[in-house]
Enzyme design. Structure first.
Site, PDB file in Angstrom:
ATOM      1  N   LYS A 154      20.477  37.681  48.196  1.00 49.32           N
ATOM      2  CA  LYS A 154      19.310  36.981  47.654  1.00 49.32           C
ATOM      3  C   LYS A 154      18.023  37.660  48.124  1.00 49.32           C
ATOM      4  O   LYS A 154      18.026  38.469  49.053  1.00 49.32           O
ATOM      5  CB  LYS A 154      19.286  35.522  48.128  1.00 49.32           C
ATOM      6  N   SER A 184      23.430  35.820  39.706  1.00 46.73           N
ATOM      7  CA  SER A 184      22.144  35.235  40.088  1.00 46.73           C
ATOM      8  C   SER A 184      21.067  36.271  40.367  1.00 46.73           C
ATOM      9  O   SER A 184      19.908  35.909  40.533  1.00 46.73           O
ATOM     10  CB  SER A 184      22.302  34.318  41.314  1.00 46.73           C
TER      11      SER A 184
END
Length: 237
Positions: free
Chosen positions: A196, A158
């Site tokens: 993230k 991701s």
């Protein structure tokens, strides 16, 4: 000149095409070359394509064509090369052209610093929280910022558009706060850790992926704890 792994992959593709007419799958390539992830195969194929040894055929799955083979006398970069003298850091210090035994006071190579490896971190769907210290990773000092650091192995894709790939090792500086836009290790609801990009807006915290295939996740202020911020990255080829 090809590296040993590039040469090995090219021979695998060539031999499989010659035997069956079909190139090996990425999974078969990964197993044959004893690599930990398919991202390593992607990099090797790209390198072979850039050097003109293979071509990827468009609109066809698993379609590779061998355009040329390396000279038999050349072989991989680790074979068939004349012996070289050990690298002398004095070249960088401005003593190019001087004999090795006459190099003036070359600056010593800085020792590495051991950073504790704390397990795996998800760059995708969050996984179990950070594990205990398992081993150490030697890191050049200039990659570290002031403060305490730890290392984590990345699992998932991701964060690929931020240059962080599956199997990479990220260096994290311990911190409990982060600026908007920084890549962080975040502990979600005291049990899941993820890597993230963090954004705060009002009382909301957004954990944003660097891959359009993943949605940005929004949490309340008490659901996310910053464990550290990204300080550097290590990658094996």
């Amino acid at each position: 000149m090809l590296t040993a792994k590039q040469h090995e992959l090219l021979m695998l593709i060539h031999d499989r095409l010659k035997e069956t007419g079909v190139p090996p799958s990425f999974e078969e390539m990964k197993e044959a070359l004893d690599l930990r992830s398919k991202s390593g195969i992607h990099r090797l194929i790209t390198a072979l394509e850039e050097r003109g040894f293979i071509r990827r055929l468009p609109h066809r799955a698993r379609a590779l064509e061998v355009l040329k083979m390396p000279d038999s006398s050349a072989g991989p970069a680790t074979m068939g090369k004349p012996e070289r003298k050990p690298f002398n850091p004095s070249v960088i210090q401005g003593s190019r052209g001087m004999a090795d035994d006459k190099a003036p006071d070359a600056a010593p190579v800085a020792a590495t610093i051991d950073v504790p490896m704390m397990g795996r971190i998800a760059a995708g769907v969050p996984i179990a929280a950070i594990q205990d210290h398992t081993t150490n990773v030697p890191v050049p000092p200039d990659m570290l910022r002031p403060g305490e650091h730890f290392a984590l192995e990345v699992s998932g894709d991701s964060m690929i558009e931020a240059g962080i790939l599956d199997g990479d090792t990220v260096l994290i500086r311990k911190a409990d706060t982060a600026r908007n836009g920084e890549i962080v290790v975040a502990l979600v609801e005291d049990e899941e850790a993820t890597l993230k990009r963090l954004w705060r807006k009002g009382d909301s915290i957004a954990l944003e992926a660097a891959n359009p295939s993943y949605e940005t996740r929004i949490f309340g202020p008490d659901q996310v704890q910053v464990q550290g911020t990204l300080a550097g990255l290590l990658r094996r080829y």
